[in-house]
Design an enzyme around this catalytic site. Structure first.
Site, PDB file in Angstrom:
ATOM      1  N   LYS A  32       2.467 -13.057  13.231  1.00 40.43           N
ATOM      2  CA  LYS A  32       3.514 -13.558  14.308  1.00 40.43           C
ATOM      3  C   LYS A  32       2.743 -14.355  15.486  1.00 40.43           C
ATOM      4  CE  LYS A  32       7.238 -11.162  15.094  1.00 40.43           C
ATOM      5  NZ  LYS A  32       7.481  -9.724  15.488  1.00 40.43           N
ATOM      6  N   ARG A  68       6.770  -7.866  21.343  1.00 40.97           N
ATOM      7  CA  ARG A  68       7.129  -7.510  19.934  1.00 40.97           C
ATOM      8  C   ARG A  68       5.681  -7.289  19.156  1.00 40.97           C
ATOM      9  NH1 ARG A  68      10.304 -12.631  17.620  1.00 40.97           N
ATOM     10  NH2 ARG A  68       8.837 -13.666  18.843  1.00 40.97           N
ATOM     11  N   GLY A  86      10.551  -5.519  10.175  1.00 35.53           N
ATOM     12  CA  GLY A  86      11.574  -4.681  10.867  1.00 35.53           C
ATOM     13  C   GLY A  86      10.874  -3.234  10.650  1.00 35.53           C
ATOM     14  N   MET A 106       8.119  -2.170  12.246  1.00 33.11           N
ATOM     15  CA  MET A 106       7.616  -1.659  13.749  1.00 33.11           C
ATOM     16  C   MET A 106       8.416  -2.130  14.780  1.00 33.11           C
ATOM     17  SD  MET A 106       3.606  -2.376  13.163  1.00 33.11           S
ATOM     18  CE  MET A 106       3.693  -3.925  12.723  1.00 33.11           C
ATOM     19  N   ARG A 138       6.656 -18.262   9.789  1.00 32.98           N
ATOM     20  CA  ARG A 138       5.716 -17.638   8.965  1.00 32.98           C
ATOM     21  C   ARG A 138       6.140 -18.243   7.537  1.00 32.98           C
ATOM     22  NH1 ARG A 138       8.326 -11.806   8.810  1.00 32.98           N
ATOM     23  NH2 ARG A 138      10.119 -12.546   7.883  1.00 32.98           N
ATOM     24  N   HIS A 156      18.394  -7.025   7.115  1.00 39.49           N
ATOM     25  CA  HIS A 156      17.104  -6.086   6.913  1.00 39.49           C
ATOM     26  C   HIS A 156      16.957  -5.481   5.171  1.00 39.49           C
ATOM     27  CE1 HIS A 156      15.141  -1.904   6.378  1.00 39.49           C
ATOM     28  NE2 HIS A 156      14.242  -2.673   7.122  1.00 39.49           N
ATOM     29  N   ARG A 212      -4.952   0.650 -32.767  1.00 40.98           N
ATOM     30  CA  ARG A 212      -5.339   2.149 -32.812  1.00 40.98           C
ATOM     31  C   ARG A 212      -4.622   2.773 -34.215  1.00 40.98           C
ATOM     32  NH1 ARG A 212      -3.115   1.624 -27.188  1.00 40.98           N
ATOM     33  NH2 ARG A 212      -4.517   2.632 -25.742  1.00 40.98           N
ATOM     34  N   SER A 270     -16.240  -2.973 -26.159  1.00 41.58           N
ATOM     35  CA  SER A 270     -15.032  -3.124 -25.482  1.00 41.58           C
ATOM     36  C   SER A 270     -14.751  -1.807 -24.797  1.00 41.58           C
ATOM     37  CB  SER A 270     -14.033  -3.092 -26.746  1.00 41.58           C
ATOM     38  OG  SER A 270     -12.543  -2.836 -26.038  1.00 41.58           O
ATOM     39  N   GLY A 278     -12.993   1.049 -23.107  1.00 41.67           N
ATOM     40  CA  GLY A 278     -11.981   1.984 -23.114  1.00 41.67           C
ATOM     41  C   GLY A 278     -11.526   2.548 -21.749  1.00 41.67           C
ATOM     42  N   CYS A 337     -10.073  -2.812 -23.307  1.00 38.83           N
ATOM     43  CA  CYS A 337      -8.755  -2.727 -24.017  1.00 38.83           C
ATOM     44  C   CYS A 337      -7.917  -1.357 -23.543  1.00 38.83           C
ATOM     45  CB  CYS A 337      -8.873  -2.600 -25.429  1.00 38.83           C
ATOM     46  SG  CYS A 337     -10.030  -0.912 -25.999  1.00 38.83           S
ATOM     47  N   TYR A 350     -13.212 -11.052 -22.534  1.00 37.30           N
ATOM     48  CA  TYR A 350     -11.696 -10.856 -22.672  1.00 37.30           C
ATOM     49  C   TYR A 350     -11.337  -9.562 -22.258  1.00 37.30           C
ATOM     50  CZ  TYR A 350     -12.684  -7.804 -26.831  1.00 37.30           C
ATOM     51  OH  TYR A 350     -12.929  -6.682 -27.526  1.00 37.30           O
TER      52      TYR A 350
HETATM   53  C1  PEP Z   1      -9.027   3.760 -23.576  1.00 44.95           C
HETATM   54  O1  PEP Z   1      -9.428   5.161 -23.523  1.00 44.95           O
HETATM   55  O2  PEP Z   1      -9.094   2.925 -22.811  1.00 44.95           O
HETATM   56  C2  PEP Z   1      -8.494   3.359 -24.860  1.00 44.95           C
HETATM   57  C3  PEP Z   1      -8.229   2.019 -25.151  1.00 44.95           C
HETATM   58  O3  PEP Z   1      -8.552   4.206 -26.085  1.00 44.95           O
HETATM   59  P1  PEP Z   1      -7.129   5.303 -26.030  1.00 44.95           P
HETATM   60  O4  PEP Z   1      -6.156   4.752 -24.766  1.00 44.95           O
HETATM   61  O5  PEP Z   1      -6.538   5.031 -27.442  1.00 44.95           O
HETATM   62  O6  PEP Z   1      -7.748   6.548 -25.764  1.00 44.95           O
END
Ligand code: PEP
Ligand code: MG
Length: 852
Positions: A22, A91, A100, A102, A335, A448, A569, A743, A745, A811, A831
């Site tokens: 503000k 203010r 609203g 504060m 704003r 509000h 899976r 990958s 997990g 993943c 990725y």
């Molecule tokens: C993980 O553990 O992030 C994964 C992708 O495998 P899951 O969720 O099947 O254990």
């Protein structure tokens, strides 16, 4: 010596950290030469000193006095002057808008002495007493915690006695009496008389704005909006201008575009003869700006020009607060305005068309969180009864829940609720956060309820005036229909319609567009999403894959733009009728019986893969070998023990159940998540992994023979191609010599990195953690950058050092979380892989990550 106070002419819009949003924007408007009343800002630095030490910095009093002196010079008025008193507004204003949440105190400087000067100078006695009663109310509530209801009640009594339907019906004399009553209420609760020294009023007002940073509602709001708890607020002190000086005065709020749809044209609410918070509080019903045009064409014209100027200057939708004092327009706030998710996309795209911003900037102005909201379903009205009422569609979405009439009960309910109020106020915050939707009978799009709901992405219908809401009786009535607390209602924040009962919902147009059922030209929202996700695709470096293990999910993943399957899976393929084969495998006493079970599983698995490879022809499919411990496919130990015991009690032979029980006991683990699963299972029962690999290879061969282009990749869970335990991350260099890709997990990596059971903690104590502010978000939802993120960075660096061509992805659930996607981009992953519905979100965020 540190500076804690800044004049409006000293700041600019980029100083939000120091001056709050503000304050910084008031400075900017002052620099633009717009009509802003003069004033100064007490910085967030001062607030932080106060919050951490419990006292204002020692220099603050003197610095405020110096700036006040300058202000008095500019205004030609003095605080406390008995002839022509300067009055001030005090203010709050933090870096991030917290509408609203504060405190604000208006008319600071009014006392039993100065009121005479105000009456004389304004020539309006009614106005002066109205201003005084507002000061005592706001000051009492904010500084001394006098309950709001006491003032409200006294006001109601006065209105009733005067036969007035609203505050405008009270005369000067009646307001004077009300002031006397307010002073009594004040003294009874504050334990002192209302302060008659204007400088003391100012000092206490500034302090109470600091204190309001830590009010319960502000704390709840910050947690919800993920605003850091230690920023503090600035305090804006400004010369008062008065919207309650008769019919040619008033106050209003406005947007440069419709914040719900993005439609161009100025848009807002105006309330004649009113002050400050009256508009947003929904106390009287407001006029539209088009009506203001009739009332005061000159101010309306000027307002239009200023808003146009602000839009061009900020290159975005702006919202403003203004006051007209006897025909003179004053700007009190601006704003870059809050907006719905749909409006964010539409406006960003419009601004590109108008040549105001480029596509990269447009991408910065939308977010994955907003796209998530747009993918929620809406009501299917094909069989619905007509609505019982229609209010103002203030925040879109389709919400169904039990009607609850008080915020604290809505917060305590376990199932979905709709919070129903005449109007909401900031104290309703916990209920608003907990409810699916908010329904009010008073107030406009800028009330509000509407502002807060839009900020939170909650469905909101406000100003449904046909509803007669009786909070005490916990019910509302409309046209002879009574809805009692606990009855289910449905509210549509896109149309404003209110329905009794539970309405079915249908998919959002954005989802239908991604499904290929709607053309990108179907409507402005879909067109904007298409354009911005398309631009994100052009910009992004991160690939986006999907987690899918059925042909249905695989097809959706492809439609939603996934470049392949990053996690299939396979254990999901061992359920249903096939569970018996696993049982036989486990119970097998010799090699031959075991092989027979595997031989039956093989063709089933092969067919699963053939189907998925067909759906994803030409795209990679990462098949993860079975992960969970085998006992998960057997009956639970307790159930089986009971069955066997019962059979034995009847003197019967438990037969196969008895054998199963022996096996389940043998395999039982206290901590199965840390047990015989993933690669460990593969080492102990290698035939199982071997069967799966064979099924993948055979399925690929079948597809090649059929002219297809299958691209399977095989992933070993826990420690292997998957990096799921901290030790795997720390020994990535060694693992990379054997793995072609990694990958992460991150579900398991988070579980094992923190030592949090992923199956238990989110229900057990995370709610408390979130409440205490220990987490802003669950680390299972948003990646913990400092801890788990560090493991990831180490593994990426060391893995690539050992094998430069190593492809690295993620993943876990985090692959579809907007903030986590930004982290994975920074960490240099190749990725992310996430559930099919999150694929568009990940595409958008991966693109945004390159332009932020
Ligand atoms: C993980 O553990 O992030 C994964 C992708 O495998 P899951 O969720 O099947 O254990
Ligand atoms: Mg895992």
């Amino acid at each position: 010596m540190p500076s804690y106070v800044y004049d409006f002419v000293e700041g600019n819009k980029d100083l939000k950290d120091l001056l709050g949003g503000k304050g910084a924007n008031l400075c900017e408007m002052t620099r633009l030469g717009l009509p802003v009343p003069p004033g100064f800002i007490v910085s967030t630095d001062a607030c932080r000193v106060y919050l951490s030490t419990g006292a204002e910095p020692p220099e603050l009093g003197r610095q405020i006095a110096e700036h006040l002196h300058l202000l008095e010079g500019r205004m030609g008025q003095q605080l406390g002057d008995r002839d022509d008193p300067l009055l001030l507004s005090v203010r709050s204003g933090a870096k991030f808008s917290m509408p609203g949440m504060m405190e604000t105190i208006l008319n600071v400087g009014l006392t039993d002495t100065t009121i005479a000067g105000l009456i004389r100078h304004s020539g309006d006695e009614r106005f002066a007493w109205d201003a005084y009663r507002r000061l005592i109310h706001m000051f009492g509530k904010t500084v001394y915690g006098v309950p709001d209801e006491l003032f409200e009640h006294a006001l109601d009594v006065a209105k009733r006695a005067a036969g007035a339907s609203n505050d405008l019906g009270l005369s000067a004399g009646q307001l004077h009496e009300l002031v006397d009553e307010y002073k009594k209420i004040f003294a009874a609760h504050a334990g002192r008389d209302f302060p008659q020294a204007p400088h003391e009023q100012l000092q206490l007002a500034v302090r109470s704005v600091f204190d309001s940073w830590n009010s319960e509602r502000a704390t709840v709001y910050r947690r919800q909006e993920r605003i850091p708890a230690d920023l503090g607020t600035a305090v804006t002190v400004m010369a008062m201008v008065f919207g309650n000086l008769g019919a040619n005065s008033g106050t209003g709020v406005a947007f440069t575009r419709d914040p719900a749809t993005g439609a161009r044209g100025i848009y807002g609410d105006y309330l004649a003869n009113a002050q400050g918070e009256d508009v947003v509080a929904g106390i009287r019903n407001t006029l539209s700006l088009q009506e203001l045009e009739q009332l005061d064409p000159r101010s309306f014209g000027q307002l239009n020009r200023i808003m146009d100027r602000l839009e061009h200057h900020y290159r975005d939708l702006c919202d403003i607060e203004f006051t007209i004092e006897r025909g003179k327009l004053w700007m009190l706030q601006t704003r870059v305005g809050k907006r719905t998710a749909a409006a964010a996309f539409i406006i960003a795209s419009q601004l590109v068309d108008e040549g105001v911003i480029d596509l990269d900037e447009a991408l910065r102005r939308v977010s994955g969180e907003q796209l998530v909201r747009l993918m929620f379903p809406a009501f299917d009205l094909s069989h619905a009864d007509p609505p019982i009422a229609t209010g103002i569609p203030a925040s879109p979405g389709a919400a169904v829940g039990r009607a609850i009439f008080e915020a604290h009960r809505a917060a305590a309910e376990s199932g979905p609720t709709i919070l129903v109020r005449r109007e909401t106020n900031p104290d309703d915050m916990p209920g608003i956060v907990a409810a699916q939707g908010i329904l009010t009978s008073r107030g406009g799009k800028t009330s509000h309820a509407a502002v807060v709901a839009r900020g939170l992405g909650k469905t909101c219908v406000c100003g449904a005036e046909a509803l007669d809401v009786d909070v005490d009786a916990r019910q509302f009535t409309v046209d002879g229909v009574t809805v009692r607390e606990g009855d289910v209602i449905s509210i549509d924040g896109t149309t404003g319609n209110v329905y009794v009962g539970e309405l079915p919902v249908r998919p959002s147009p954005v989802v239908r567009y991604f499904e290929g059922e709607l053309s990108p030209l179907a409507d402005p929202l879909v067109a904007a999403v298409d354009r911005l996700v398309g631009h994100a695709d052009a910009k992004r470096r991160l690939g986006v894959m999907a987690n899918a293990d059925t042909p249905d999910d695989a097809r959706r993943a492809r439609r939603f733009g996934a470049a392949g399957i990053g996690l299939c899976r396979t254990e999901h393929m061992f359920l249903g009728e096939r569970r018996m084969l696993i049982e036989r495998l486990i119970l097998a006493t010799d090699e031959q019986a075991r092989q027979a079970a595997l031989d039956e599983l093989l063709p089933l698995q092969r067919n699963d893969f053939i189907e998925i490879f067909r759906e994803l022809d030409g795209l990679p499919v990462v098949v993860r070998l079975i992960d969970p411990p085998l006992h998960e496919f057997l009956p639970a130990l307790a159930d089986l023990t009971a069955t066997v015991a019962a059979a034995q009690a009847r003197g019967e032979d438990p037969g196969r159940d008895g054998e199963l029980l022996v096996a389940v006991r043998r395999m039982h683990e206290q901590n199965p998540m840390l047990g015989l699963r993933g690669v460990r299972l593969g080492l102990v029962i290698p035939e199982l992994f071997a069967m799966q690999v064979r099924a993948v290879a055979q399925a690929a061969a079948v597809r090649v023979a059929a002219g297809g282009n299958p691209r399977p990749e095989i992933m070993v869970p826990l420690v292997g191609t998957m990096i799921e335990v901290p030790r795997a991350a720390l020994t990535a260099a060694e693992i990379a010599t054997a793995a072609d890709f990694f990958s992460f997990g991150t579900n398991d990596l988070t579980q094992m990195g923190w030592g949090f059971s992923r199956d238990d903690v989110e229900a057990a104590f995370f709610p408390r953690y979130l409440q205490l502010g220990i987490f802003g978000a669950s680390p299972f939802e948003t990646i913990d950058r400092t801890g788990i993120g560090r493991l990831i960075r180490i593994a990426v660096a060391e893995g690539r050092a050992a094998r430069p061509e190593l492809v690295v992805g993620v993943c876990g659930e985090h692959g579809g979380d907007p903030e986590s996607v930004r982290f994975f981009h920074e960490a240099g992953l190749d990725y992310v892989s996430c559930s099919p519905y999150r694929v568009p979100v990940a595409r958008l965020e991966a693109g945004r990550a390159t332009v932020l």
